[in-house]
Design an enzyme around this catalytic site. Sequence first.
Site, PDB file in Angstrom:
ATOM      1  N   GLY A  21       0.846  -1.207   0.000  1.00  0.00           N
ATOM      2  CA  GLY A  21       0.000   0.000   0.000  1.00  0.00           C
ATOM      3  C   GLY A  21       0.871   1.242   0.000  1.00  0.00           C
ATOM      4  O   GLY A  21       0.504   2.260   0.580  1.00  0.00           O
ATOM      5  N   ARG A  46      -2.459  -2.779  -5.630  1.00  0.00           N
ATOM      6  CA  ARG A  46      -3.111  -3.358  -6.803  1.00  0.00           C
ATOM      7  C   ARG A  46      -2.954  -2.491  -8.047  1.00  0.00           C
ATOM      8  O   ARG A  46      -2.903  -2.988  -9.153  1.00  0.00           O
ATOM      9  CB  ARG A  46      -4.612  -3.571  -6.514  1.00  0.00           C
ATOM     10  CG  ARG A  46      -4.880  -4.616  -5.454  1.00  0.00           C
ATOM     11  CD  ARG A  46      -6.304  -4.512  -4.944  1.00  0.00           C
ATOM     12  NE  ARG A  46      -6.554  -3.203  -4.355  1.00  0.00           N
ATOM     13  CZ  ARG A  46      -7.720  -2.829  -3.852  1.00  0.00           C
ATOM     14  NH1 ARG A  46      -8.743  -3.649  -3.878  1.00  0.00           N
ATOM     15  NH2 ARG A  46      -7.859  -1.630  -3.328  1.00  0.00           N
ATOM     16  N   TYR A 154      -8.265   0.357  17.661  1.00  0.00           N
ATOM     17  CA  TYR A 154      -9.431  -0.499  17.951  1.00  0.00           C
ATOM     18  C   TYR A 154      -9.107  -2.000  17.811  1.00  0.00           C
ATOM     19  O   TYR A 154      -9.980  -2.832  17.976  1.00  0.00           O
ATOM     20  CB  TYR A 154     -10.691  -0.067  17.184  1.00  0.00           C
ATOM     21  CG  TYR A 154     -10.596   0.007  15.676  1.00  0.00           C
ATOM     22  CD1 TYR A 154     -10.374  -1.120  14.900  1.00  0.00           C
ATOM     23  CD2 TYR A 154     -10.811   1.216  15.012  1.00  0.00           C
ATOM     24  CE1 TYR A 154     -10.327  -1.066  13.533  1.00  0.00           C
ATOM     25  CE2 TYR A 154     -10.758   1.295  13.627  1.00  0.00           C
ATOM     26  CZ  TYR A 154     -10.515   0.149  12.893  1.00  0.00           C
ATOM     27  OH  TYR A 154     -10.470   0.208  11.522  1.00  0.00           O
TER      28      TYR A 154
HETATM   29  C1  HXC Z   1     -20.752  -2.516   2.746  1.00  0.00           C
HETATM   30  C2  HXC Z   1     -19.300  -3.054   1.021  1.00  0.00           C
HETATM   31  C3  HXC Z   1     -18.815  -1.714   1.007  1.00  0.00           C
HETATM   32  C4  HXC Z   1     -19.378  -0.767   1.935  1.00  0.00           C
HETATM   33  C5  HXC Z   1     -17.781  -2.848  -0.518  1.00  0.00           C
HETATM   34  N1  HXC Z   1     -18.627  -3.711   0.049  1.00  0.00           N
HETATM   35  N2  HXC Z   1     -17.868  -1.630   0.036  1.00  0.00           N
HETATM   36  N3  HXC Z   1     -20.240  -3.446   1.877  1.00  0.00           N
HETATM   37  N4  HXC Z   1     -20.337  -1.221   2.773  1.00  0.00           N
HETATM   38  N5  HXC Z   1     -18.995   0.507   1.966  1.00  0.00           N
HETATM   39  C6  HXC Z   1     -18.851  -5.118  -0.279  1.00  0.00           C
HETATM   40  C7  HXC Z   1     -19.218  -5.326  -1.742  1.00  0.00           C
HETATM   41  O1  HXC Z   1     -20.612  -5.130  -1.949  1.00  0.00           O
HETATM   42  C8  HXC Z   1     -18.786  -6.766  -1.952  1.00  0.00           C
HETATM   43  O2  HXC Z   1     -19.702  -7.677  -1.407  1.00  0.00           O
HETATM   44  C9  HXC Z   1     -17.534  -6.881  -1.104  1.00  0.00           C
HETATM   45  O3  HXC Z   1     -17.617  -5.831  -0.123  1.00  0.00           O
HETATM   46  C10 HXC Z   1     -16.271  -6.711  -1.930  1.00  0.00           C
HETATM   47  O4  HXC Z   1     -16.344  -5.467  -2.600  1.00  0.00           O
HETATM   48  P1  HXC Z   1     -15.418  -5.129  -3.854  1.00  0.00           P
HETATM   49  O5  HXC Z   1     -15.668  -3.719  -4.208  1.00  0.00           O
HETATM   50  O6  HXC Z   1     -15.572  -6.178  -4.908  1.00  0.00           O
HETATM   51  O7  HXC Z   1     -13.961  -5.355  -3.192  1.00  0.00           O
HETATM   52  P2  HXC Z   1     -12.556  -4.864  -3.658  1.00  0.00           P
HETATM   53  O8  HXC Z   1     -12.588  -4.346  -5.066  1.00  0.00           O
HETATM   54  O9  HXC Z   1     -11.600  -5.967  -3.329  1.00  0.00           O
HETATM   55  O10 HXC Z   1     -12.263  -3.558  -2.742  1.00  0.00           O
HETATM   56  C11 HXC Z   1     -11.984  -3.690  -1.367  1.00  0.00           C
HETATM   57  C12 HXC Z   1     -12.658  -2.609  -0.524  1.00  0.00           C
HETATM   58  C13 HXC Z   1     -12.361  -1.182  -1.050  1.00  0.00           C
HETATM   59  C14 HXC Z   1     -12.153  -2.798   0.911  1.00  0.00           C
HETATM   60  C15 HXC Z   1     -14.163  -2.816  -0.543  1.00  0.00           C
HETATM   61  O11 HXC Z   1     -12.936  -0.196  -0.212  1.00  0.00           O
HETATM   62  C16 HXC Z   1     -10.884  -0.910  -1.182  1.00  0.00           C
HETATM   63  O12 HXC Z   1     -10.292  -1.199  -2.227  1.00  0.00           O
HETATM   64  N6  HXC Z   1     -10.224  -0.353  -0.153  1.00  0.00           N
HETATM   65  C17 HXC Z   1      -8.761  -0.100  -0.121  1.00  0.00           C
HETATM   66  C18 HXC Z   1      -8.362   1.137   0.611  1.00  0.00           C
HETATM   67  C19 HXC Z   1      -8.982   1.372   1.969  1.00  0.00           C
HETATM   68  O13 HXC Z   1      -9.978   0.738   2.335  1.00  0.00           O
HETATM   69  N7  HXC Z   1      -8.393   2.274   2.705  1.00  0.00           N
HETATM   70  C20 HXC Z   1      -8.838   2.665   4.059  1.00  0.00           C
HETATM   71  C21 HXC Z   1      -7.957   2.118   5.085  1.00  0.00           C
HETATM   72  S1  HXC Z   1      -8.290   2.938   6.623  1.00  0.00           S
HETATM   73  P3  HXC Z   1     -20.807  -8.476  -2.304  1.00  0.00           P
HETATM   74  O14 HXC Z   1     -21.507  -9.370  -1.359  1.00  0.00           O
HETATM   75  O15 HXC Z   1     -21.681  -7.404  -2.890  1.00  0.00           O
HETATM   76  O16 HXC Z   1     -20.025  -9.202  -3.348  1.00  0.00           O
HETATM   77  C22 HXC Z   1      -8.165   1.803   7.876  1.00  0.00           C
HETATM   78  C23 HXC Z   1      -8.189   2.159   9.362  1.00  0.00           C
HETATM   79  C24 HXC Z   1      -8.542   3.532   9.672  1.00  0.00           C
HETATM   80  O17 HXC Z   1      -8.042   0.688   7.647  1.00  0.00           O
HETATM   81  C25 HXC Z   1      -8.680   3.798  11.156  1.00  0.00           C
HETATM   82  C26 HXC Z   1      -9.011   5.258  11.359  1.00  0.00           C
HETATM   83  C27 HXC Z   1      -8.837   5.719  12.756  1.00  0.00           C
HETATM   84  P1  NAP Z   2      -5.061   4.235   1.997  1.00  0.00           P
HETATM   85  O1  NAP Z   2      -4.340   5.372   1.354  1.00  0.00           O
HETATM   86  O2  NAP Z   2      -6.379   3.837   1.445  1.00  0.00           O
HETATM   87  O3  NAP Z   2      -4.066   3.000   2.002  1.00  0.00           O
HETATM   88  C1  NAP Z   2      -4.428   1.673   1.783  1.00  0.00           C
HETATM   89  C2  NAP Z   2      -3.482   1.095   0.753  1.00  0.00           C
HETATM   90  O4  NAP Z   2      -3.671  -0.310   0.681  1.00  0.00           O
HETATM   91  C3  NAP Z   2      -3.695   1.651  -0.644  1.00  0.00           C
HETATM   92  O5  NAP Z   2      -2.463   2.081  -1.182  1.00  0.00           O
HETATM   93  C4  NAP Z   2      -4.228   0.470  -1.451  1.00  0.00           C
HETATM   94  O6  NAP Z   2      -3.759   0.545  -2.801  1.00  0.00           O
HETATM   95  C5  NAP Z   2      -3.628  -0.697  -0.676  1.00  0.00           C
HETATM   96  N1  NAP Z   2      -4.419  -1.921  -0.833  1.00  0.00           N
HETATM   97  C6  NAP Z   2      -5.730  -2.111  -0.560  1.00  0.00           C
HETATM   98  N2  NAP Z   2      -6.103  -3.351  -0.839  1.00  0.00           N
HETATM   99  C7  NAP Z   2      -4.985  -3.985  -1.290  1.00  0.00           C
HETATM  100  C8  NAP Z   2      -4.726  -5.300  -1.733  1.00  0.00           C
HETATM  101  N3  NAP Z   2      -5.691  -6.231  -1.784  1.00  0.00           N
HETATM  102  N4  NAP Z   2      -3.459  -5.617  -2.108  1.00  0.00           N
HETATM  103  C9  NAP Z   2      -2.478  -4.687  -2.066  1.00  0.00           C
HETATM  104  N5  NAP Z   2      -2.668  -3.430  -1.654  1.00  0.00           N
HETATM  105  C10 NAP Z   2      -3.908  -3.081  -1.275  1.00  0.00           C
HETATM  106  O7  NAP Z   2      -5.299   4.526   3.548  1.00  0.00           O
HETATM  107  P2  NAP Z   2      -4.298   4.975   4.728  1.00  0.00           P
HETATM  108  O8  NAP Z   2      -5.096   5.816   5.639  1.00  0.00           O
HETATM  109  O9  NAP Z   2      -3.027   5.461   4.167  1.00  0.00           O
HETATM  110  O10 NAP Z   2      -4.058   3.576   5.482  1.00  0.00           O
HETATM  111  C11 NAP Z   2      -2.768   2.989   5.580  1.00  0.00           C
HETATM  112  C12 NAP Z   2      -2.710   2.058   6.764  1.00  0.00           C
HETATM  113  O11 NAP Z   2      -2.889   2.810   7.965  1.00  0.00           O
HETATM  114  C13 NAP Z   2      -3.774   0.970   6.797  1.00  0.00           C
HETATM  115  O12 NAP Z   2      -3.215  -0.214   7.335  1.00  0.00           O
HETATM  116  C14 NAP Z   2      -4.797   1.506   7.758  1.00  0.00           C
HETATM  117  O13 NAP Z   2      -5.550   0.506   8.354  1.00  0.00           O
HETATM  118  C15 NAP Z   2      -3.890   2.198   8.757  1.00  0.00           C
HETATM  119  N6  NAP Z   2      -4.515   3.212   9.589  1.00  0.00           N
HETATM  120  C16 NAP Z   2      -4.856   4.406   9.065  1.00  0.00           C
HETATM  121  C17 NAP Z   2      -5.379   5.375   9.911  1.00  0.00           C
HETATM  122  C18 NAP Z   2      -5.725   6.734   9.404  1.00  0.00           C
HETATM  123  O14 NAP Z   2      -6.215   7.552  10.188  1.00  0.00           O
HETATM  124  N7  NAP Z   2      -5.478   7.070   8.155  1.00  0.00           N
HETATM  125  C19 NAP Z   2      -5.574   5.090  11.255  1.00  0.00           C
HETATM  126  C20 NAP Z   2      -5.228   3.838  11.749  1.00  0.00           C
HETATM  127  C21 NAP Z   2      -4.678   2.904  10.901  1.00  0.00           C
HETATM  128  P3  NAP Z   2      -4.553  -0.075  -4.069  1.00  0.00           P
HETATM  129  O15 NAP Z   2      -5.934   0.430  -4.016  1.00  0.00           O
HETATM  130  O16 NAP Z   2      -3.741   0.398  -5.249  1.00  0.00           O
HETATM  131  O17 NAP Z   2      -4.454  -1.570  -3.928  1.00  0.00           O
END
Ligand code: HXC
Ligand code: NAP
Length: 288
Positions: A21, A46, A154
């Site tokens: 990531g 990805r 969390y």
């Molecule tokens: C409910 C959802 C949803 C949503 C997707 N799904 N988004 N369900 N609410 N908002 C469901 C879809 O309907 C599908 O189920 C399944 O999840 C898979 O969805 P896809 O879109 O096909 O998955 P994919 O393309 O692999 O994408 C993964 C993803 C997406 C997690 C859904 O959001 C993503 O690519 N995220 C990467 C970056 C990210 O999340 N960054 C934040 C990290 S912050 P069905 O049943 O319909 O097939 C963090 C901690 C922060 O982690 C802490 C802060 C303090």
């Molecule tokens: P972000 O920019 O969305 O980072 C998530 C990264 O993960 C993206 O670069 C995404 O790139 C990659 N990723 C997602 N699915 C993947 C997969 N299947 N394979 C490979 N790469 C994948 O969010 P962020 O806030 O910087 O988060 C970074 C980390 O910090 C995460 O572990 C998150 O849980 C943690 N965190 C964040 C916060 C916050 O406040 N921001 C707080 C606590 C913890 P692609 O979409 O190109 O795959």
Amino acid sequence: MFNEGMLKEGALAGQTIIVTGGGTGLGKAMGTYFLQLGANLVITSRKIEVLEKAAGEMRQQTGGRVLPIACDVRDYAAIEQVIAAAVAEFGRVNGLLNNAAGNFVSPTERLSANAFSTVIDIVLKGTTNFSLAMGKHWIKEKQAGTFLNITTTYAFTGSGYVVPSATAKAGVLALTRSLAVEWAKYQIRTNAIAPGPFPTKGAWSRLLPGKLAKKLDPVQRIPVGRVGEHQELANLAAYLMSDYSAFVNGEVITIDGGEWLKGAGEFNMMEAVSPKMWDMFALMRKKK
Ligand code: HXC
Ligand code: NAP
């Protein structure tokens, strides 16, 4: 001050670090600082176009060497190819930052089984996949190595509305503490960071969508009265990646301005009591 790099120049010189990531958000910020400290960087996720753009910006900013490779952390064979490509380019790998994650907010009963599994697969299985492949490589080659896993606060407390992520991050914490002990004999250290709120597009757009960011402003919950700066996290990550932390193993360091403890302490809500009210309580006590 907290926007400044903290470690000595060259603190990571000659090291090669893989950041999952690594093309966006916090992964990009930590990777950029590793480069500034002299490391070679491999960034994976990805989307190759995102990685290539980020790599260009990082090279321009730091003059360092960056290898972008597309890899879904759910695909073990693709991870083995990343490690092989990193070794081919830089000779060896010294550190792995497991930072990739997927997350969204939702009432749990509204989730499909696939939605739940998707987050578990990226966060927990992605981290175990990369750690296993990397660990096997280091053990086979008799090389020392450093793991750094990004979890969340969390992971300790659990949290509603992000249940798949909380479940997975708790698993990452258990993995961290387990491997720290088992693989120390191979000169492999394992630590974790639990960040509180650090604004990024990826997290904020998914976790505080629409008007929620204003309505549920996280700053209200943070005792130090602000969110985190990316450089603060990068400083901690670079320390834990470097040999300066050689005696730190199996630790999870929280960097959240006191946020999770504020929620946990039974009487912390007394913050709402004004000085005038405290004066009144004191008078009442004296009268008694
Ligand atoms: C409910 C959802 C949803 C949503 C997707 N799904 N988004 N369900 N609410 N908002 C469901 C879809 O309907 C599908 O189920 C399944 O999840 C898979 O969805 P896809 O879109 O096909 O998955 P994919 O393309 O692999 O994408 C993964 C993803 C997406 C997690 C859904 O959001 C993503 O690519 N995220 C990467 C970056 C990210 O999340 N960054 C934040 C990290 S912050 P069905 O049943 O319909 O097939 C963090 C901690 C922060 O982690 C802490 C802060 C303090
Ligand atoms: P972000 O920019 O969305 O980072 C998530 C990264 O993960 C993206 O670069 C995404 O790139 C990659 N990723 C997602 N699915 C993947 C997969 N299947 N394979 C490979 N790469 C994948 O969010 P962020 O806030 O910087 O988060 C970074 C980390 O910090 C995460 O572990 C998150 O849980 C943690 N965190 C964040 C916060 C916050 O406040 N921001 C707080 C606590 C913890 P692609 O979409 O190109 O795959």
